[in-house]
Write a protein that holds these residues in place. Structure first.
Motif, PDB file in Angstrom:
ATOM      1  N   ALA A 162     -27.784   0.649 -76.605  1.00 14.76           N
ATOM      2  CA  ALA A 162     -27.924   1.921 -75.879  1.00 14.76           C
ATOM      3  C   ALA A 162     -29.111   2.695 -76.421  1.00 14.76           C
ATOM      4  O   ALA A 162     -30.027   3.046 -75.682  1.00 14.76           O
ATOM      5  N   ALA A 163     -29.113   2.933 -77.730  1.00 12.37           N
ATOM      6  CA  ALA A 163     -30.252   3.613 -78.359  1.00 12.37           C
ATOM      7  C   ALA A 163     -30.025   3.718 -79.854  1.00 12.37           C
ATOM      8  O   ALA A 163     -28.885   3.746 -80.327  1.00 12.37           O
ATOM      9  N   GLY A 164     -31.116   3.808 -80.579  1.00 18.32           N
ATOM     10  CA  GLY A 164     -31.084   4.042 -82.015  1.00 18.32           C
ATOM     11  C   GLY A 164     -32.481   4.320 -82.514  1.00 18.32           C
ATOM     12  O   GLY A 164     -33.407   3.546 -82.239  1.00 18.32           O
ATOM     13  N   ASP A 165     -32.657   5.452 -83.186  1.00 17.19           N
ATOM     14  CA  ASP A 165     -33.975   5.855 -83.696  1.00 17.19           C
ATOM     15  C   ASP A 165     -35.037   5.842 -82.603  1.00 17.19           C
ATOM     16  O   ASP A 165     -36.175   5.402 -82.803  1.00 17.19           O
ATOM     17  N   GLY A 166     -34.633   6.288 -81.410  1.00 13.50           N
ATOM     18  CA  GLY A 166     -35.588   6.473 -80.326  1.00 13.50           C
ATOM     19  C   GLY A 166     -35.870   5.257 -79.473  1.00 13.50           C
ATOM     20  O   GLY A 166     -36.609   5.344 -78.497  1.00 13.50           O
ATOM     21  N   LEU A 167     -35.293   4.107 -79.825  1.00 11.97           N
ATOM     22  CA  LEU A 167     -35.525   2.875 -79.072  1.00 11.97           C
ATOM     23  C   LEU A 167     -34.219   2.311 -78.537  1.00 11.97           C
ATOM     24  O   LEU A 167     -33.140   2.596 -79.074  1.00 11.97           O
ATOM     25  N   SER A 168     -34.338   1.483 -77.492  1.00  5.84           N
ATOM     26  CA  SER A 168     -33.147   0.832 -76.941  1.00  5.84           C
ATOM     27  C   SER A 168     -33.281  -0.694 -76.901  1.00  5.84           C
ATOM     28  O   SER A 168     -32.287  -1.375 -76.660  1.00  5.84           O
ATOM     29  N   SER A 169     -34.479  -1.209 -77.120  1.00  4.18           N
ATOM     30  CA  SER A 169     -34.650  -2.658 -77.229  1.00  4.18           C
ATOM     31  C   SER A 169     -35.935  -2.961 -77.982  1.00  4.18           C
ATOM     32  O   SER A 169     -36.871  -2.150 -77.977  1.00  4.18           O
ATOM     33  N   THR A 170     -35.963  -4.095 -78.635  1.00  2.00           N
ATOM     34  CA  THR A 170     -37.182  -4.571 -79.287  1.00  2.00           C
ATOM     35  C   THR A 170     -37.251  -6.091 -79.158  1.00  2.00           C
ATOM     36  O   THR A 170     -36.228  -6.772 -79.046  1.00  2.00           O
ATOM     37  N   ILE A 171     -38.466  -6.588 -79.164  1.00  2.68           N
ATOM     38  CA  ILE A 171     -38.705  -8.028 -79.262  1.00  2.68           C
ATOM     39  C   ILE A 171     -39.673  -8.237 -80.413  1.00  2.68           C
ATOM     40  O   ILE A 171     -40.721  -7.580 -80.491  1.00  2.68           O
TER      41      ILE A 171
END
Length: 535
Positions: free
Chosen positions: A121-130
């Motif tokens: 959903a979100a964490g530290d301003g982000l919701s996904s990373t690759i």
């Protein structure tokens, strides 16, 4: 090197790395508050005791997440000071939320080189990373902001249908199997390159309201609808619509995951995956079919952030000194265990009658007799799945056992049950097996015709199942239980559901197990080698 990982927040927990040993537990299991949000006091105390480590001997304190609010940061520092002393800051390293998710996946995968995917959903301003993991280094190549959140989209659907967002997304996934997708949701959220793009431009309750307008679904009646669905009332107009919405949301999630997977396929690397969306076993199966295999970190949601933070720091220090090498997490029995002496003393203390049994044979006989069995043994599982150490077991051949368990555990009637399968029988019972048999219940498969016939209680309405592969090397007693059941029934699988009442954490201690055994009115409770009957 002794490294403590801490997650102070939603689903708090602690992990301790001591050389090659790992100790892990989440706060909810100890304080009995589901998905506890806050500082993991009991978890920290427990992992230190399990590892027999004094706080002063800890080399690094790895904290998952960045604390931007002064009040929260000061509260965290006060807690750390109480345990580790006034000089705790010299040992403390903060690890960004999605980096911790990525680290939990990559550094537990056993892979030297991997694509590393995180979606939540979100964490530290982000919701996904690759990212690309290579020789112990994580290099981020794409990301999505907290606004462009696939996880929040699914959480808003969860809230729209009257369930609890950030907790009951699995219910939406289960409900989806009862309907067909009738809504096209590309105008809501889609893939843009390797990132997601949310066309609503809002999240949380505002997104839920906009989705209610999009679907013409009366938000004020959501609780009524979900209550009916929980009881199996699915033929009302709004209930049918809710099922169609769930099916459409699940289909769209799978479509976006498939599009992303096909773009990532060009990198020619295996995939490691973590984050809250990695709990969606149907979407995980989509990725598995693209890549042939897939490593999903078993504690994939925020419960695994403490592990990720500690694993990241550990890997960086090993890289610094040229000592890093891939590590594969072989099992998740990383939590507290209780000796037979302690259990016997506990039973005597509360005047509970018991008898010593040969656990595998006794449980197999009980299952064939149609009994519901609570099994408590060894170290508690880390992560959301019970894998034979804190489990409720039943005969998978009897479809009526689902109704008994739903009633006993107060579960929603549309949610499926899962099997534990002997690893040698996995290819017989699974039609779309690719890669290694899954030992952590982190993805769904298509059940074979044979399995649908012999184990209907653990096959969902759409013909899928979420199995655990069991080996003698890792789960010796549990393997023997299933093998003994196979001798009596001809089926190399048993029904395995988590040992807890619906809405409560999985049991941790013998006291927890006895309490839940009584509340659920199970037929038999096994505490290591001691059997207790319901009278």
């Amino acid at each position: 090197m002794i490294i403590i990982g801490i997650h102070d927040g939603h689903d708090a927990g602690a992990v301790l790395f001591k050389d090659n040993n790992v100790y892990a537990v989440n706060e909810e299991r100890l304080n009995r508050v589901k998905k506890y949000r806050g500082f993991p006091r009991l978890s920290l105390k427990t992992v230190l005791e399990m590892a027999q480590v004094d706080p002063g001997d800890v080399d690094v304190i790895a904290v998952a997440g960045l604390f931007r609010r002064q009040k929260r940061l000061l509260e965290l520092e006060a807690e750390l000071s109480k345990i580790f002393g006034k000089e705790f800051k010299r040992k403390t390293i903060f690890v960004e939320h999605h980096l911790a998710h990525a680290a939990s996946a990559y550094y537990s995968s056993g892979l030297k080189e991997s694509l590393v995917l995180t979606i939540d959903a979100a964490g530290d301003g982000l919701s996904s990373t690759i990212s690309i993991g290579r020789d112990g280094e994580l290099i981020r190549i794409a990301q999505s902001t907290y606004i462009d959140s696939l996880g929040d989209f699914y959480a808003s659907i969860t809230e729209l249908l009257g369930f609890k967002p950030m907790r009951h997304e699995g219910k939406v996934m289960s409900l989806a199997a009862y309907g067909k997708p009738t809504y096209e949701l590309g105008s809501i959220i889609e893939l843009n390159g390797l990132s997601f793009e949310n066309h609503l431009k809002v999240i949380g309750v505002e997104a839920t309201r906009k989705l209610a307008e999009f679907f013409s679904f009366p938000l004020e009646r959501a609780k009524e609808v979900s209550s009916n669905l929980k009881r199996g009332i699915m033929d009302g107009e709004l209930e049918k619509k809710a099922i169609e919405i769930a099916a459409s949301a699940q289909a769209h999630l799978e479509k976006l995951i498939e599009e992303l997977g096909l773009r990532l396929k060009d990198y020619g690397l295996p995939v490691s995956y973590a984050g809250g969306v990695a709990q969606n076993v149907k979407a995980n199966a989509v990725l598995r079919r693209i890549f042939g295999d897939l490593w999903v970190f078993p504690a994939m949601d925020d419960a695994g952030l403490a592990f990720g933070a500690a694993a990241f720091v550990k890997a960086q220090l090993e890289r610094l000194y040229g000592k890093w090498k891939p590590f594969r997490l072989e099992h998740v029995y990383l939590g507290p265990s209780y000796s037979e002496e302690f259990i016997e003393e506990t039973l005597n203390k509360i005047n509970l009658e018991y008898e010593e049994v040969d656990t595998p044979s006794f449980i197999a006989d009980s299952l064939v007799e149609g009994k519901l069995v609570g099994l408590f043994q060894g170290g508690m599982e880390y992560g959301p799945r019970a894998l034979g150490n804190r489990s409720i077991l039943a005969d998978p051949r009897d479809p009526k056992v689902r109704d008994r368990l739903n009633l006993a555990l107060r579960r929603d009637v549309f949610q499926p049950f899962a099997p534990s399968i002997l690893e040698e029988d996995f290819p017989r019972y699974i039609d779309d097996l690719t890669g290694e048999p899954n030992r952590f219940m982190t993805m769904s498969y298509i059940a074979s015709e044979e399995f649908r016939d012999v184990a209907p209680a653990v096959v969902h309405v759409d013909g899928t199942t979420r199995p655990q592969s069991v080996t003698a090397e890792i789960s010796t007693t549990y393997y023997r239980i299933i093998r003994e059941f196979k001798k009596r029934s001809g089926v190399g699988a048993i029904l395995n559901t988590s040992f807890n009442m619906h809405g409560e954490p999985i049991v941790c201690s013998p006291y927890d197990a006895i309490k839940t055994f009584r509340e659920a009115k199970l037929d038999v409770l096994i505490l290591e080698k001691f059997a207790i009957y319901r009278y």
